[in-house]
Design a protein around this motif. Structure first.
Motif, PDB file in Angstrom:
ATOM      1  N   TRP A 183     -47.387  77.360  38.623  1.00 37.63           N
ATOM      2  CA  TRP A 183     -46.596  77.947  37.134  1.00 37.63           C
ATOM      3  C   TRP A 183     -46.897  79.561  37.304  1.00 37.63           C
ATOM      4  O   TRP A 183     -48.021  79.906  37.259  1.00 37.63           O
ATOM      5  CB  TRP A 183     -47.241  77.148  36.164  1.00 37.63           C
ATOM      6  CG  TRP A 183     -46.017  76.446  35.066  1.00 37.63           C
ATOM      7  CD1 TRP A 183     -44.687  76.308  35.184  1.00 37.63           C
ATOM      8  CD2 TRP A 183     -45.980  77.051  33.978  1.00 37.63           C
ATOM      9  NE1 TRP A 183     -44.320  76.363  34.196  1.00 37.63           N
ATOM     10  CE2 TRP A 183     -45.038  76.489  33.088  1.00 37.63           C
ATOM     11  CE3 TRP A 183     -46.962  76.534  33.237  1.00 37.63           C
ATOM     12  CZ2 TRP A 183     -45.077  76.728  31.991  1.00 37.63           C
ATOM     13  CZ3 TRP A 183     -47.383  76.657  31.786  1.00 37.63           C
ATOM     14  CH2 TRP A 183     -45.810  76.988  31.030  1.00 37.63           C
ATOM     15  N   ASP A 184     -45.957  79.449  36.769  1.00 39.66           N
ATOM     16  CA  ASP A 184     -45.890  81.020  35.856  1.00 39.66           C
ATOM     17  C   ASP A 184     -45.537  80.966  34.610  1.00 39.66           C
ATOM     18  O   ASP A 184     -45.926  82.438  34.178  1.00 39.66           O
ATOM     19  CB  ASP A 184     -44.680  81.592  36.773  1.00 39.66           C
ATOM     20  CG  ASP A 184     -43.305  81.273  35.884  1.00 39.66           C
ATOM     21  OD1 ASP A 184     -43.551  80.247  35.539  1.00 39.66           O
ATOM     22  OD2 ASP A 184     -42.309  82.125  36.846  1.00 39.66           O
ATOM     23  N   GLY A 185     -45.493  80.290  34.068  1.00 45.04           N
ATOM     24  CA  GLY A 185     -45.812  80.542  32.730  1.00 45.04           C
ATOM     25  C   GLY A 185     -44.718  80.304  31.753  1.00 45.04           C
ATOM     26  O   GLY A 185     -44.924  81.169  30.701  1.00 45.04           O
ATOM     27  N   LYS A 186     -43.624  80.785  32.567  1.00 44.51           N
ATOM     28  CA  LYS A 186     -42.080  80.656  32.242  1.00 44.51           C
ATOM     29  C   LYS A 186     -41.520  79.620  31.509  1.00 44.51           C
ATOM     30  O   LYS A 186     -41.573  79.095  30.412  1.00 44.51           O
ATOM     31  CB  LYS A 186     -41.324  81.377  32.533  1.00 44.51           C
ATOM     32  CG  LYS A 186     -41.503  83.046  32.545  1.00 44.51           C
ATOM     33  CD  LYS A 186     -41.071  84.308  32.721  1.00 44.51           C
ATOM     34  CE  LYS A 186     -42.175  85.055  33.915  1.00 44.51           C
ATOM     35  NZ  LYS A 186     -40.910  85.834  34.727  1.00 44.51           N
TER      36      LYS A 186
END
Lengths: 285, 177
Positions: A191-194
């Protein structure tokens, strides 16, 4: 000596400030590395109880969605009932796929343990799901968690009392092995956290034909999830300029916004696999 | 009501509202509503720095334990508590004003603008430090810069609304003896 005391007295506030900040940063660094650090156990016990009280109330507002989801899960299970199938020919040789040779008994590999979600977050960079179950004794760190429709939720990081803390798919340190159902290429899902509910699949070569809506499933390479659980569906394919790979955005199979129930997957072959890996590690040393 | 009981109730309310109301609102991935640090901004004027920092640490670590990642909010709260006396002295140069009132509010700060600067500065400080710690763990600077600014704006709005809703009795304590 006197000067030291004078110094401490003069800068006492500043020293306290520095000590507290260093303590915080120590907690951040240490806790990211070892997920069940000293802090976890105590805090999970207390916050778990408060979360459960809150969930008792909030649960009623989700009943409709929960019912729909359970209905779908039930429908799928009914369709798998043995009574619904008929053998085409009684003379065909029956084979039971089993690991035990001297017995006709089937071997259970995975067991599903149901649990109620009592706390869940999607807004931070490190999201955790907290489950409450009376079967917490048989849940261990590292076990996989799925939702009622067998979409992947995450992996267990801590168990204390009746509560289980799960690192959700929407956690920056979460890395799972995923596989394109159609073509079979495997990559890493992280997951890229966005965007909540959108994860990334990396490590797929550019030559692969990927279309919108393609399914990505668990590869079965890790022991925590059985092969073939739905991770998500492709919504966008981005070509990376510097590498030979594509970055694939997936819509997660699980809607993390309204998670109400989850199942822990217990792999009965885990101890045997762990033992073998341990042995391999020791002998290679 | 004794003031300690009042502050304990206030502490619990801020934590519960933050964890069970604001943390569950998913506006946008760039915007996180934060209100709980208003507890530190509402602590009395005459409080010493060290106890204030310890209380702030306790508040931060409580929020952290609900999110299962200790340190982030505690660090931001301790920073606010350390800087607070400096800014209060800057914003309220009139001698004795803090002796007349218990805690910061629009009346005691002497006007809406001063109070707005006060809450705006600390919202920005809190978010910057919090998101910087997260960015240092996570990378991608610009994303967190935008997130900080947007979240600060939302926090200011939330605090102003809270100030309008919650009526705090501001006793005027005359000390002209």
């Amino acid at each position: 000596m006197r000067n030291i005391f004078l110094f401490i007295r003069r800068y006492f506030n500043f020293l306290v400030f520095i000590i507290l900040q260093v303590l915080c940063i120590f907690l951040i660094v240490q806790y990211s590395r070892y997920h069940q650090a000293m802090f976890g156990h105590l805090a999970n016990g207390i916050t778990g109880k408060i979360n459960k009280q809150y969930d008792n109330v909030e649960y009623y507002f989700q009943l409709k969605k929960t019912n729909d989801s359970l209905m779908l899960a039930n429908e799928r299970l009914y369709n798998k009932l043995a009574a619904d199938f008929q053998l085409p020919d009684s003379s065909t040789r029956e084979m039971i796929d089993t690991l035990r040779i001297d017995s006709l008994l089937q071997y259970r590999r995975y067991q599903y343990i149901g649990a109620k979600v009592v706390a869940n977050a999607v807004t931070t960079q490190s999201n955790f799901v907290v489950l409450s179950t009376s079967m917490a004794d048989s849940i261990h760190v590292g076990m996989g968690i799925v939702d009622p429709n067998r979409g992947v939720v995450g992996a267990v990081t801590d168990v204390s009392g009746d509560f289980v803390v799960v690192m959700s798919l929407l956690h920056k340190d979460s890395h799972l092995s995923g596989k394109l159902l159609k073509t079979g290429e495997t990559g890493t899902v992280s997951w890229d956290g966005k965007m909540p509910n959108v994860v990334t699949l990396t490590g797929i070569p550019k030559s692969t034909v990927v279309q919108k809506g393609d399914s990505v499933i668990t590869s079965g390479f890790s022991t925590i999830f059985p092969k073939g659980l739905l991770l998500g569906r492709v919504i966008e394919v981005v070509k990376e300029i510097s590498t030979n790979n594509v970055k694939i955005q997936l819509q997660t199979a699980v809607n993390f916004y309204n998670l109400e129930y989850a199942y822990a997957i217990r792999n009965y072959q885990q101890p045997a696999i762990d033992k073998l890996l341990e042995k391999a590690k020791n002998s290679s040393r | 009501m004794s003031s300690i009981v009042k502050y304990i109730i206030r502490f619990a309310l801020f934590v519960l509202v933050q964890v069970f109301v604001l943390d569950r609102i998913h506006l946008h991935q760039m915007v996180t509503p934060y209100l709980y640090f208003l507890f530190i901004l509402w602590l009395p004027f005459n409080m010493q720095r060290t106890p204030m920092m310890l209380i702030a640490f306790l508040l931060g670590i409580t929020i952290d334990s609900f999110r299962h990642q200790p340190g982030f909010h505690a660090a931001a709260c301790v920073l606010i508590a350390y800087v607070r006396p400096l800014l209060v002295n800057l914003l309220m140069p009139q001698e004795g004003k803090e002796a007349n009132y218990d805690e910061p509010s629009i009346t005691s700060m002497g006007g809406f603008m001063a109070y707005l600067v006060y809450i705006g500065f600390f919202s920005l400080l809190h978010h910057t430090w919090l998101f910087l710690l997260e960015a240092w763990q996570f990378g991608n600077f610009w994303y967190f810069f935008v997130k900080t600014v947007l979240s600060t704006v939302l926090s200011i709005v939330l605090i102003v609304v809270t100030d309008l809703i919650v009526v705090r009795k501001q006793k005027f304590r005359t000390n002209t003896i």
